[in-house]
Design a protein around this motif. Structure first.
Motif, PDB file in Angstrom:
ATOM      1  N   GLY A 195      13.468 -24.876 -18.516  1.00  0.00           N
ATOM      2  CA  GLY A 195      15.108 -24.667 -18.259  1.00  0.00           C
ATOM      3  C   GLY A 195      15.759 -23.808 -17.671  1.00  0.00           C
ATOM      4  O   GLY A 195      15.359 -22.588 -17.437  1.00  0.00           O
ATOM      5  N   VAL A 196      16.400 -24.925 -17.144  1.00  0.00           N
ATOM      6  CA  VAL A 196      17.594 -23.897 -15.982  1.00  0.00           C
ATOM      7  C   VAL A 196      19.715 -23.853 -16.742  1.00  0.00           C
ATOM      8  O   VAL A 196      19.843 -25.045 -17.946  1.00  0.00           O
ATOM      9  CB  VAL A 196      17.694 -24.915 -14.789  1.00  0.00           C
ATOM     10  N   VAL A 197      19.965 -22.857 -16.563  1.00  0.00           N
ATOM     11  CA  VAL A 197      21.623 -22.792 -16.941  1.00  0.00           C
ATOM     12  C   VAL A 197      22.197 -23.560 -16.166  1.00  0.00           C
ATOM     13  O   VAL A 197      21.915 -23.280 -14.994  1.00  0.00           O
ATOM     14  CB  VAL A 197      21.835 -21.260 -17.277  1.00  0.00           C
ATOM     15  N   LEU A 198      23.242 -24.144 -16.545  1.00  0.00           N
ATOM     16  CA  LEU A 198      24.551 -25.049 -15.622  1.00  0.00           C
ATOM     17  C   LEU A 198      25.249 -24.370 -15.905  1.00  0.00           C
ATOM     18  O   LEU A 198      25.310 -23.088 -16.823  1.00  0.00           O
ATOM     19  CB  LEU A 198      24.499 -26.548 -16.663  1.00  0.00           C
ATOM     20  N   ASP A 199      26.255 -24.760 -14.390  1.00  0.00           N
ATOM     21  CA  ASP A 199      27.609 -24.057 -14.843  1.00  0.00           C
ATOM     22  C   ASP A 199      28.286 -23.749 -16.326  1.00  0.00           C
ATOM     23  O   ASP A 199      29.261 -23.557 -16.350  1.00  0.00           O
ATOM     24  CB  ASP A 199      28.198 -24.870 -13.771  1.00  0.00           C
ATOM     25  N   SER A 200      28.245 -25.066 -16.608  1.00  0.00           N
ATOM     26  CA  SER A 200      28.896 -25.296 -18.126  1.00  0.00           C
ATOM     27  C   SER A 200      28.682 -24.821 -19.109  1.00  0.00           C
ATOM     28  O   SER A 200      28.861 -24.215 -19.776  1.00  0.00           O
ATOM     29  CB  SER A 200      28.878 -26.688 -18.680  1.00  0.00           C
ATOM     30  N   GLY A 201      27.612 -24.071 -18.768  1.00  0.00           N
ATOM     31  CA  GLY A 201      27.500 -23.292 -20.214  1.00  0.00           C
ATOM     32  C   GLY A 201      26.045 -23.696 -21.213  1.00  0.00           C
ATOM     33  O   GLY A 201      24.859 -22.793 -21.647  1.00  0.00           O
ATOM     34  N   GLY A 202      25.412 -24.590 -20.637  1.00  0.00           N
ATOM     35  CA  GLY A 202      24.242 -25.852 -20.911  1.00  0.00           C
ATOM     36  C   GLY A 202      22.601 -25.015 -20.645  1.00  0.00           C
ATOM     37  O   GLY A 202      22.467 -25.259 -19.534  1.00  0.00           O
ATOM     38  N   ARG A 203      21.546 -25.858 -20.986  1.00  0.00           N
ATOM     39  CA  ARG A 203      20.677 -25.971 -20.813  1.00  0.00           C
ATOM     40  C   ARG A 203      20.109 -27.839 -20.113  1.00  0.00           C
ATOM     41  O   ARG A 203      20.496 -28.519 -21.023  1.00  0.00           O
ATOM     42  CB  ARG A 203      20.094 -25.233 -21.364  1.00  0.00           C
ATOM     43  N   VAL A 204      19.272 -27.758 -19.220  1.00  0.00           N
ATOM     44  CA  VAL A 204      18.487 -28.700 -19.044  1.00  0.00           C
ATOM     45  C   VAL A 204      16.908 -28.479 -18.797  1.00  0.00           C
ATOM     46  O   VAL A 204      17.098 -27.295 -17.824  1.00  0.00           O
ATOM     47  CB  VAL A 204      19.172 -29.418 -17.390  1.00  0.00           C
ATOM     48  N   ARG A 205      15.850 -28.752 -19.089  1.00  0.00           N
ATOM     49  CA  ARG A 205      14.671 -29.038 -18.602  1.00  0.00           C
ATOM     50  C   ARG A 205      13.989 -30.284 -18.856  1.00  0.00           C
ATOM     51  O   ARG A 205      14.621 -31.537 -19.841  1.00  0.00           O
ATOM     52  CB  ARG A 205      14.166 -27.996 -19.856  1.00  0.00           C
ATOM     53  N   VAL A 206      13.255 -30.330 -18.046  1.00  0.00           N
ATOM     54  CA  VAL A 206      12.273 -31.680 -17.407  1.00  0.00           C
ATOM     55  C   VAL A 206      11.083 -30.976 -19.241  1.00  0.00           C
ATOM     56  O   VAL A 206       9.967 -30.369 -19.006  1.00  0.00           O
ATOM     57  CB  VAL A 206      11.134 -31.757 -16.657  1.00  0.00           C
ATOM     58  N   GLU A 207      10.790 -32.057 -20.161  1.00  0.00           N
ATOM     59  CA  GLU A 207      10.085 -32.029 -21.207  1.00  0.00           C
ATOM     60  C   GLU A 207       8.175 -32.093 -20.726  1.00  0.00           C
ATOM     61  O   GLU A 207       8.554 -33.246 -20.537  1.00  0.00           O
ATOM     62  CB  GLU A 207      10.154 -32.472 -22.485  1.00  0.00           C
ATOM     63  N   LEU A 208       7.504 -31.832 -20.944  1.00  0.00           N
ATOM     64  CA  LEU A 208       6.003 -31.291 -20.569  1.00  0.00           C
ATOM     65  C   LEU A 208       5.461 -32.479 -21.662  1.00  0.00           C
ATOM     66  O   LEU A 208       4.243 -32.540 -21.867  1.00  0.00           O
ATOM     67  CB  LEU A 208       5.544 -31.188 -19.652  1.00  0.00           C
ATOM     68  N   ASN A 209       6.076 -31.786 -22.770  1.00  0.00           N
ATOM     69  CA  ASN A 209       5.203 -32.050 -24.523  1.00  0.00           C
ATOM     70  C   ASN A 209       5.464 -32.687 -25.252  1.00  0.00           C
ATOM     71  O   ASN A 209       6.364 -33.170 -25.055  1.00  0.00           O
ATOM     72  CB  ASN A 209       5.167 -30.255 -24.692  1.00  0.00           C
TER      73      ASN A 209
END
Length: 442
Positions: A70-84
């Motif tokens: 997960g990486v933090v976005l400028d908006s304060g949210g997070r995005v991650r690629v789910e492997l599990n």
């Protein structure tokens, strides 16, 4: 409370920047979504372009940290690629077949189950696929359509005209002076080149059709010139008069026409284009084009040279030209077009990279354009050209578009405040009484 949004592949293929539209919430992209996007990146169309854009955006996000964590976005949210969370065990009672859709559902379902055990965050599956949302509902998983790409609800789309009731004295004053300051006849805010259908508030039959000028400071009485026949075509209703007024204006480089099938969009535009190209020589060429999007199942590759391949796609244009030139056989029309040399009919496939100056450009079925394609086309327009975009947002053949997010609706809403554009929604069908009946009831 923060929400976890699981994105379906079609959301990112529709809008590559969708992952940045959820503000402070967490975005989960299942690994199978990356596989599906990877399979589309070689397509030489809008889908392929969007797939490559998604890949570049994710690659840029890697610079901020490990994207699977997960990486933090400028908006304060997070995005991650789910492997599990890929297990399909819980879905086997509902959906036996192993498909990519079911693998995405499994990720969302398993994350939801884990969050509920912790009494943590709600989980929502976001998909443009209606059946995907139905399947999510069967599993007790909340799902939503991605609505951020919608420009406007169609019922609230700018029509290009308003109906207002005024006093008989104001109507008389407009007929006498021909042009009146906006605030002297009607109140409210108006847009450049917006039309007004003015009616007597006392109930008499007195009325007038007026147009707001380019800086929205005055109301001008619509001239009777809009009633004249152009290439044998005479406006049959109020909206067609408005459309013809815009089409014949040499100070409007952009005109957009919206309306159901049979309202006269193509015929009026062709007549106006022929008049200004052939009769008045205001433009060097009349270019008519449309997206190559099939209605129903594609018939595959077509034999012959480019012109022969395009003929079935462009046949609706040729039908209108045959009517305007009063020809009974296609061979007659071919000879006329070859002799004139100033009329060009082709597909939008070949427009990228071109610069088109001093031409009257008609783009039919523009509702099948994406927002990016519409921008690409309009940026091809050279000095001294006029472009007409027209279509019916309720008749979408493109698999990734709807009446709220297509290129035509986008252009109408984004450019309606500019003094260089005009718009009219055609209401009444004039093709035939049966065609009007079918458009209204089917």
């Amino acid at each position: 409370m923060k929400t976890i949004y699981v994105l379906d592949t079609n959301v990112l293929l529709q809008d590559p920047f969708a992952m940045f539209a959820f503000h402070e919430h967490e975005i989960v992209i299942p690994a199978v979504v990356l596989e599906e996007i990877d399979s589309k990146k070689r397509y030489m169309d809008e889908i392929g372009r969007n797939a490559r854009q998604v890949a570049r955006l994710l690659d840029t996000l890697r610079e901020r940290g490990k994207i699977h964590e997960g990486v933090v976005l400028d908006s304060g949210g997070r995005v991650r690629v789910e492997l599990n969370h890929r297990s399909l065990d819980e879905l086997n009672d509902y959906f036996i077949e192993v498909t990519n859709d079911h693998r995405i559902l499994a990720v969302a379902y398993n994350i939801q189950r884990e969050q509920r055990e912790r009494n943590a965050h709600p989980v929502v599956l976001v998909s443009k696929d209606a059946l995907m949302r139905v399947k999510a509902d069967v599993l007790g998983l909340k799902s939503e359509d991605f609505l951020n790409d919608r420009i406007v609800q169609f019922d609230h789309m700018y029509k290009g005209y308003e109906e207002r009731f005024v006093t008989g004295e104001k109507l008389d004053s407009l007929y006498e002076k021909k042009r009146i300051p906006t605030n002297e006849i009607v109140t409210g805010d108006f847009l450049p080149h917006q039309f007004l259908v003015l009616k007597d508030a006392t109930g008499s039959s007195a009325s007038a059709i007026a147009k707001v000028n380019q800086d929205a400071t005055k109301v001008e009485l619509l001239k009777n010139k809009s009633l004249e026949a152009i290439w044998g075509i005479k406006p049959r209703n109020v909206q067609q008069r408005m459309a013809m007024e815009l089409l014949l204006r040499d100070d409007l480089p952009l005109v957009t026409l919206v309306g159901k099938a049979g309202t006269g969009k193509t015929l009026l535009s062709l007549a106006a284009g022929l008049s200004q190209t052939e009769d008045h020589h205001m433009y060097n060429k009349l270019l008519v084009t449309r997206p190559v999007i099939p209605v129903g199942k594609d018939i595959g590759f077509l034999p012959g040279e480019k012109e022969e391949k395009l003929r079935p796609w462009m046949q609706p244009i040729y039908d209108n030209l045959e009517y305007l030139f009063n020809t009974k056989r296609s061979e007659e029309l071919e000879k006329i077009l070859a002799g004139m040399g100033s009329i060009q009919v082709e597909a939008l496939t070949y427009i990228r990279g071109r610069s088109i100056p001093d031409q009257f450009i008609i783009i039919d079925e523009a509702q099948n354009l994406t927002k990016h394609e519409a921008k690409t086309i309009l940026t091809r327009v050279g000095e001294g050209s006029k472009v007409v975009l027209m279509g019916d947002p309720k008749q979408i053949d493109h698999p990734y578009l709807d009446e709220y997010s297509n290129g035509l609706t986008y252009v109408v809403e984004q450019l309606k405040t500019l003094s260089l554009s005009g718009h009219v929604k055609l209401e009444k069908g004039e093709r035939s009484s049966f065609a009007q009946l079918a458009a209204d009831w089917l």
